[in-house]
Design a protein around this motif. Structure first.
Motif, mmCIF file in Angstrom:
data_model
loop_
_atom_site.group_PDB
_atom_site.id
_atom_site.type_symbol
_atom_site.label_atom_id
_atom_site.label_comp_id
_atom_site.label_asym_id
_atom_site.label_seq_id
_atom_site.Cartn_x
_atom_site.Cartn_y
_atom_site.Cartn_z
ATOM 1 N N THR A 195 -22.867 0.584 16.152
ATOM 2 C CA THR A 195 -22.899 -0.344 17.280
ATOM 3 C C THR A 195 -22.466 0.337 18.575
ATOM 4 O O THR A 195 -23.089 0.140 19.628
ATOM 5 N N LEU A 196 -21.421 1.141 18.508
ATOM 6 C CA LEU A 196 -20.932 1.813 19.709
ATOM 7 C C LEU A 196 -21.955 2.806 20.250
ATOM 8 O O LEU A 196 -22.056 2.992 21.473
ATOM 9 N N MET A 197 -22.705 3.443 19.363
ATOM 10 C CA MET A 197 -23.715 4.406 19.823
ATOM 11 C C MET A 197 -24.860 3.713 20.554
ATOM 12 O O MET A 197 -25.584 4.352 21.316
ATOM 13 N N ARG A 198 -25.032 2.399 20.342
ATOM 14 C CA ARG A 198 -26.103 1.665 21.014
ATOM 15 C C ARG A 198 -25.684 1.121 22.375
ATOM 16 O O ARG A 198 -26.523 0.592 23.100
ATOM 17 N N ILE A 199 -24.408 1.221 22.706
ATOM 18 C CA ILE A 199 -23.945 0.705 23.997
ATOM 19 C C ILE A 199 -24.481 1.586 25.118
ATOM 20 O O ILE A 199 -24.381 2.816 25.075
ATOM 21 N N ASP A 200 -25.044 0.946 26.110
ATOM 22 C CA ASP A 200 -25.577 1.659 27.263
ATOM 23 C C ASP A 200 -24.408 2.221 28.074
ATOM 24 O O ASP A 200 -23.557 1.483 28.563
ATOM 25 N N GLU A 205 -20.029 3.066 33.069
ATOM 26 C CA GLU A 205 -19.956 3.677 34.401
ATOM 27 C C GLU A 205 -19.895 2.617 35.488
ATOM 28 O O GLU A 205 -19.148 2.746 36.460
ATOM 29 N N ALA A 206 -20.652 1.538 35.320
ATOM 30 C CA ALA A 206 -20.631 0.454 36.308
ATOM 31 C C ALA A 206 -19.261 -0.212 36.350
ATOM 32 O O ALA A 206 -18.743 -0.539 37.429
ATOM 33 N N ALA A 207 -18.663 -0.436 35.173
ATOM 34 C CA ALA A 207 -17.332 -1.027 35.143
ATOM 35 C C ALA A 207 -16.303 -0.103 35.776
ATOM 36 O O ALA A 207 -15.406 -0.559 36.509
ATOM 37 N N ALA A 212 -12.520 -1.005 37.276
ATOM 38 C CA ALA A 212 -11.892 -1.405 36.024
ATOM 39 C C ALA A 212 -11.108 -0.239 35.433
ATOM 40 O O ALA A 212 -11.540 0.918 35.480
ATOM 41 N N SER A 213 -9.959 -0.546 34.873
ATOM 42 C CA SER A 213 -9.156 0.475 34.204
ATOM 43 C C SER A 213 -9.712 0.745 32.814
ATOM 44 O O SER A 213 -10.618 0.045 32.331
ATOM 45 N N ASN A 220 -13.081 -5.661 27.872
ATOM 46 C CA ASN A 220 -14.112 -6.517 28.468
ATOM 47 C C ASN A 220 -15.539 -6.013 28.270
ATOM 48 O O ASN A 220 -16.491 -6.777 28.455
ATOM 49 N N VAL A 221 -15.695 -4.749 27.892
ATOM 50 C CA VAL A 221 -17.041 -4.190 27.732
ATOM 51 C C VAL A 221 -17.266 -3.703 26.301
ATOM 52 O O VAL A 221 -18.181 -4.161 25.615
ATOM 53 N N ILE A 222 -16.417 -2.789 25.847
ATOM 54 C CA ILE A 222 -16.682 -2.111 24.580
ATOM 55 C C ILE A 222 -16.441 -3.039 23.386
ATOM 56 O O ILE A 222 -17.312 -3.178 22.512
ATOM 57 N N ILE A 223 -15.288 -3.679 23.330
ATOM 58 C CA ILE A 223 -14.977 -4.529 22.174
ATOM 59 C C ILE A 223 -15.952 -5.696 22.043
ATOM 60 O O ILE A 223 -16.444 -5.970 20.939
#
Length: 303
Positions: A195-200, A205-207, A212-213, A220-223
């Protein structure tokens, strides 16, 4: 003129048109038939047989076909059985928490801290190397480590941390949970890593560009995007723990119990209908847990 003749021919022979339409509608069913036969033969039929046997009567020598509810009354009406189910759920909960924590961070490290795909695959294969051996061998390998005269106790006593061997390291619930975590962590790592490998990466980078820290990006993004992989890993780990009897039997030294171990003991005593009743109850319990997970997280996009 030719078109008119063709239309007229179709209208003149409605039986062929109807047969062709029926054949087209039957094609998907024909394509699904092999899989339906396999699932029906090797999944549904055995479950149906177990459910049928759970209503049979038995004695010390044989089973008697019939319809009795004694097996379910004995299963659901015994406080010892309820304690065994609670103990099994305790193992499942603790092992799930530990494997989820460890599996997520291992998958996170492989997905975001290893830059090259080649190195990611190599490290992932390294994680799978222990799983090329038998579960029994990997489980028994903990005995000389955790035993009274094992490596851990020898190190603790040689450093003066303890004056006598620690007894609860082996043949205890701690040993059972440790062995299960060792056996099943990879089943949590694999779906989360996928699943993590499919995250854009542009989302991260936008966050980061938005200020964002690292913790905010994680929470807020990865989990949120990794939840489908977590759900799949949870289903794997929970079902494996609920069905495991060898680890409980060996690592607890017979001092703990689980539903699967109880069914194994019943089958060794030729109490097959009672074991079948416990199997049906355990199956219903696991299906309810899986249904609850699927209601919370949609995993269809990961399949």
């Amino acid at each position: 003129m030719t078109t008119g003749r063709f239309i007229g021919a179709r209208e003149a022979d409605p039986k062929k048109s109807s047969s062709f339409a029926q054949l087209r509608r039957a094609v998907p069913y024909m394509q699904a038939m092999p899989l339906a036969v396999i699932l029906g033969t090797f999944l549904l039929l055995p479950i149906l047989m177990i459910a049928t046997v759970s209503f049979w009567d038995y004695d010390f020598a044989q089973m008697y076909p019939g319809f009795v509810t004694f097996n379910y009354i004995e299963t659901l009406g015994s406080w010892v059985t309820w304690q065994t189910y609670l103990n099994t759920l305790k193992f499942a909960l603790i092992v799930w928490i530990i494997t989820l924590f460890c599996g997520f961070w291992v998958a996170y490290f492989l997905a975001f801290h290893i830059r090259t795909a080649t190195m990611q695959m190599m490290l992932f294969l390294v994680c799978t190397v222990p799983f090329l051996t038998s579960n029994i061998i990997r489980m028994i390998s903990w005995i000389p480590v955790l035993g009274r005269n094992g490596l851990v106790n020898s190190a603790l006593m040689s450093t003066g941390i303890v004056s006598a061997p620690v007894e609860w390291l082996l043949y205890s619930d701690f040993a059972v949970i440790l062995a299960m975590v060792h056996l099943y962590t990879l089943f949590m790592v694999t779906p989360i890593f996928n699943t993590l490998m499919r995250i854009d990466k542009s989302l991260i980078e936008a966050a980061r560009d938005a200020g964002a820290s690292g913790m905010q990006i994680l929470t807020n993004v990865i989990i949120p995007l990794a939840k489908p992989g977590m759900a799949i890993g949870t289903i794997f780990v929970v079902t494996l723990v609920m069905a495991d009897f060898s680890t409980v039997q060996v690592m607890s030294g017979g001092q703990s119990a689980s539903v699967a171990l109880m069914m194994k003991n019943q089958m060794s005593l030729l109490q097959y209908p009672a074991a079948a009743a416990n199997a049906v109850v355990l199956l219903v319990l696991v299906l309810l847990m899986v249904a609850g997970i699927l209601r919370i997280v949609d995993i269809r996009k990961e399949l």
